[in-house]
Design a protein around this motif. Structure first.
Motif, mmCIF file in Angstrom:
data_model
loop_
_atom_site.group_PDB
_atom_site.id
_atom_site.type_symbol
_atom_site.label_atom_id
_atom_site.label_comp_id
_atom_site.label_asym_id
_atom_site.label_seq_id
_atom_site.Cartn_x
_atom_site.Cartn_y
_atom_site.Cartn_z
ATOM 1 N N PRO A 222 0.833 -1.208 0.000
ATOM 2 C CA PRO A 222 0.000 0.000 0.000
ATOM 3 C C PRO A 222 0.865 1.254 0.000
ATOM 4 C CG PRO A 222 0.004 -1.010 2.164
ATOM 5 C CD PRO A 222 0.779 -1.920 1.277
ATOM 6 N N ASP A 223 0.261 2.385 -0.290
ATOM 7 C CA ASP A 223 0.988 3.654 -0.294
ATOM 8 C C ASP A 223 1.026 4.206 1.126
ATOM 9 O OD1 ASP A 223 2.227 5.970 -1.592
ATOM 10 O OD2 ASP A 223 0.402 7.001 -1.000
ATOM 11 N N THR B 169 3.602 9.856 -12.700
ATOM 12 C CA THR B 169 4.378 8.931 -11.884
ATOM 13 C C THR B 169 5.041 7.912 -12.776
ATOM 14 O OG1 THR B 169 2.832 9.140 -10.067
ATOM 15 C CG2 THR B 169 4.209 7.188 -10.065
ATOM 16 N N LYS C 189 8.880 7.039 -10.088
ATOM 17 C CA LYS C 189 8.681 7.703 -8.804
ATOM 18 C C LYS C 189 7.985 6.771 -7.825
ATOM 19 C CE LYS C 189 9.397 12.144 -10.537
ATOM 20 N NZ LYS C 189 9.251 11.915 -11.946
ATOM 21 N N PRO D 20 -9.908 17.256 3.918
ATOM 22 C CA PRO D 20 -9.744 15.931 3.294
ATOM 23 C C PRO D 20 -8.729 15.072 4.053
ATOM 24 C CG PRO D 20 -8.797 17.653 1.909
ATOM 25 C CD PRO D 20 -9.526 18.332 3.012
ATOM 26 N N LEU E 79 -6.151 13.533 3.253
ATOM 27 C CA LEU E 79 -4.728 13.691 2.969
ATOM 28 C C LEU E 79 -4.146 14.996 3.508
ATOM 29 C CD1 LEU E 79 -4.473 11.138 1.348
ATOM 30 C CD2 LEU E 79 -3.545 12.443 -0.520
ATOM 31 N N GLN F 4 2.086 18.586 3.349
ATOM 32 C CA GLN F 4 1.388 18.118 2.153
ATOM 33 C C GLN F 4 0.863 19.296 1.343
ATOM 34 O OE1 GLN F 4 0.711 15.086 0.735
ATOM 35 N NE2 GLN F 4 2.270 14.324 2.126
ATOM 36 N N ALA G 202 -6.928 18.508 -1.118
ATOM 37 C CA ALA G 202 -5.569 18.022 -0.923
ATOM 38 C C ALA G 202 -4.957 17.783 -2.297
ATOM 39 C CB ALA G 202 -5.591 16.736 -0.121
ATOM 40 N N LYS G 203 -3.703 18.165 -2.443
ATOM 41 C CA LYS G 203 -3.004 17.906 -3.705
ATOM 42 C C LYS G 203 -1.993 16.820 -3.448
ATOM 43 C CE LYS G 203 -0.120 20.431 -7.031
ATOM 44 N NZ LYS G 203 -0.284 19.513 -8.135
ATOM 45 N N HIS G 204 -2.073 15.767 -4.243
ATOM 46 C CA HIS G 204 -1.145 14.673 -4.043
ATOM 47 C C HIS G 204 0.012 14.820 -5.006
ATOM 48 C CE1 HIS G 204 0.328 10.494 -4.304
ATOM 49 N NE2 HIS G 204 0.163 10.572 -3.019
ATOM 50 N N ASP G 205 1.213 14.427 -4.605
ATOM 51 C CA ASP G 205 2.333 14.502 -5.546
ATOM 52 C C ASP G 205 2.489 13.168 -6.273
ATOM 53 O OD1 ASP G 205 3.578 12.787 -3.846
ATOM 54 O OD2 ASP G 205 5.039 14.206 -3.091
ATOM 55 N N GLU G 206 3.504 13.103 -7.140
ATOM 56 C CA GLU G 206 3.627 11.938 -8.011
ATOM 57 C C GLU G 206 4.396 10.785 -7.360
ATOM 58 O OE1 GLU G 206 5.156 14.760 -8.189
ATOM 59 O OE2 GLU G 206 6.991 14.714 -9.398
ATOM 60 N N ASN G 207 4.800 10.972 -6.089
ATOM 61 C CA ASN G 207 5.614 9.924 -5.466
ATOM 62 C C ASN G 207 4.756 8.950 -4.667
ATOM 63 O OD1 ASN G 207 8.223 10.991 -6.276
ATOM 64 N ND2 ASN G 207 7.663 12.705 -4.944
ATOM 65 N N TYR G 208 5.026 7.691 -4.892
ATOM 66 C CA TYR G 208 4.313 6.649 -4.171
ATOM 67 C C TYR G 208 5.355 5.794 -3.465
ATOM 68 C CZ TYR G 208 0.247 7.715 -7.034
ATOM 69 O OH TYR G 208 -0.808 8.342 -7.648
ATOM 70 N N MET G 209 5.069 5.368 -2.252
ATOM 71 C CA MET G 209 5.990 4.432 -1.588
ATOM 72 C C MET G 209 5.255 3.654 -0.511
ATOM 73 S SD MET G 209 8.464 7.017 0.424
ATOM 74 C CE MET G 209 8.099 8.733 0.351
ATOM 75 N N PRO G 210 5.780 2.470 -0.185
ATOM 76 C CA PRO G 210 5.143 1.675 0.863
ATOM 77 C C PRO G 210 5.354 2.323 2.230
ATOM 78 C CG PRO G 210 6.779 0.385 -0.370
ATOM 79 C CD PRO G 210 6.943 1.796 -0.773
ATOM 80 N N PRO G 211 4.476 2.031 3.209
ATOM 81 C CA PRO G 211 4.587 2.675 4.527
ATOM 82 C C PRO G 211 5.927 2.420 5.214
ATOM 83 C CG PRO G 211 2.676 1.197 4.438
ATOM 84 C CD PRO G 211 3.310 1.180 3.100
ATOM 85 N N GLN H 233 8.529 4.943 4.248
ATOM 86 C CA GLN H 233 8.295 6.235 4.884
ATOM 87 C C GLN H 233 8.743 6.189 6.349
ATOM 88 O OE1 GLN H 233 7.521 9.070 3.579
ATOM 89 N NE2 GLN H 233 7.537 10.105 5.560
#
Lengths: 248, 148
Positions: free
Chosen positions: A46-47, A188, A196, B94, B96, B101, B122-131, B134
């Motif tokens: 998940p993100d 992305t 990304k 929202p 997010l 953010q 909320a504006k989301h950026d293009e980066n995705y990653m698993p928890p 982070q």
């Protein structure tokens, strides 16, 4: 080389080529998209911020990507229609326009479903969303114009002009997120830059994109074959095929 | 290439080129209307009109979010790492929305320079990653700040 292009312009030759390509496209497309879909929706991590709702990108990104590619292909075919007057190019435009329209609609719809929980709104009139809506109207316009004119040759040219005019919209869609302030985030998934997202998310997304391209190829071949049979229904070879039984 | 085809191709390419130029110039002229929001620098420079409904966007400044204990009123600062603008909003934010953010708010710029928002997206950026990634990033960040 030129020989190949001349052959490609012949509906009869293409009909047989499509028949041979279709099983391969269908099998590889189904395989890749099923693996990509299950991997993306079930096994990918998940993100950190959005949790599981980000998983809609495994559908949103491939369909939106393809919606634009299909338009570029249509525009290339439209150029061929206008300059070289090759019938097959016009048949291609006619065959894929509804597919492109459906893909664009799916892109907009999945985006809205994702936008509601993430942004807090279904729709916002920013440059990316609006230019994508214009793409949907261009597809619908091409379909409508093509079916409104009964003369086949005139319809082909009118649709080709509309499709070529609309191609200006494609770079606007692509670069809207960089040229202007938009709510939509930049890409992305790109083939030119470092992804990304981690590999565990990127690989299933890539599989989905490739799989969808193959499935589109299969559907385009199928619809083109139907279009060829309809338009060449007076030709001798089509009658012979039908007598011999089916598409074969 | 056959001369008539060459002629047709040239005409079409010229037309598309001209059209692209026209659309390009139009969207350049209208860029302020196409931009969805003003950023804090534009607001600080007085580019944004006061008193009318506009959108403003940027990052929520770290440590600036103050919630009113008795109501849904929230105050925070939005920055583009150059200038920042104070915002006030009453309502549900929202999911997010968080410090650090991106947000896009719709509302009015008051004469005091404060932005009163009636809608916050909320504006989301293009980066995705698993928890886990982070978490380890956060740990690394706190370790470096602790060692200082």
């Amino acid at each position: 080389m030129w020989q190949f292009f001349h052959k490609l312009g012949s509906p009869r030759w293409f009909f047989d080529l499509a028949g041979r390509l279709m099983p391969w496209l269908l099998v590889s497309g189904l395989l890749m998209s099923l693996v990509g879909l299950v991997w993306g929706l079930v096994f990918a991590p998940p993100d950190y911020l959005q949790g599981n709702s980000y998983r809609i990108i495994f559908i949103h990104v491939p369909v939106s990507f393809l919606a634009q590619s299909v338009y570029v292909m249509m525009a290339a075919a439209a150029l061929i229609t206008l300059v070289w007057r090759i019938k097959l190019a016009d048949m291609f435009v006619k065959a894929v326009a509804p597919v492109g329209a459906v893909l664009t609609f799916l892109g907009l719809f999945t985006g809205a479903v994702w936008g509601e929980p993430t942004w807090g709104t279904w729709w916002v009139w920013d440059a990316r969303l609006t230019s994508m809506l214009i793409l949907l109207f261009l597809y619908i316009g091409a379909i409508a114009l093509g079916s409104a004119i009964s003369d086949e040759k005139f319809a082909a040219r009118a649709v080709a002009v509309l499709v070529l005019v609309g191609v200006v919209n494609i770079p606007i869609i692509k670069y809207s997120v960089e040229w202007w302030n938009t709510l939509h985030q930049p890409a992305t998934f790109t083939l030119t830059e470092k992804p990304k997202m981690p590999m565990a998310m990127w690989v299933p997304l890539l599989l989905m994109v490739l799989g969808l391209y193959c499935l589109f190829g299969w559907l385009a071949c199928w619809r083109l074959q139907t279009e060829i049979i309809f338009r060449e229904r007076k030709a001798r070879w089509v009658r012979d095929r039908i007598m011999a039984g089916g598409r074969g | 290439m056959h001369p008539t085809r060459k002629k047709r191709l040239t005409i079409i390419l010229f037309l598309i080129g001209g059209l692209a130029l026209a659309v390009g110039l139009t969207s350049y002229a209208l860029r302020q209307n196409i931009n969805l929001f003003y950023n804090p620098t534009q607001i600080a420079d007085g580019e944004a009109p006061a008193g009318v409904r506009i959108r403003a966007g940027g990052m929520v400044e770290k440590g600036s979010v103050k919630r009113d204990p008795d109501s849904l009123k929230v105050r925070f600062r939005v920055t583009d790492f150059h200038r920042s603008v104070a915002m006030e909003y009453t309502g549900i934010l929202p999911d997010l929305f968080a410090e650090g953010q991106g947000v896009v708010a719709m509302g009015r710029l008051m004469a005091s320079g404060e932005f009163v928002a009636d809608e916050v997206l909320a504006k989301h950026d293009e980066n995705y990653m698993p928890p886990e990634v982070q978490e380890s990033l956060d740990k690394a960040a706190s370790r470096t700040s602790a060692s200082r």
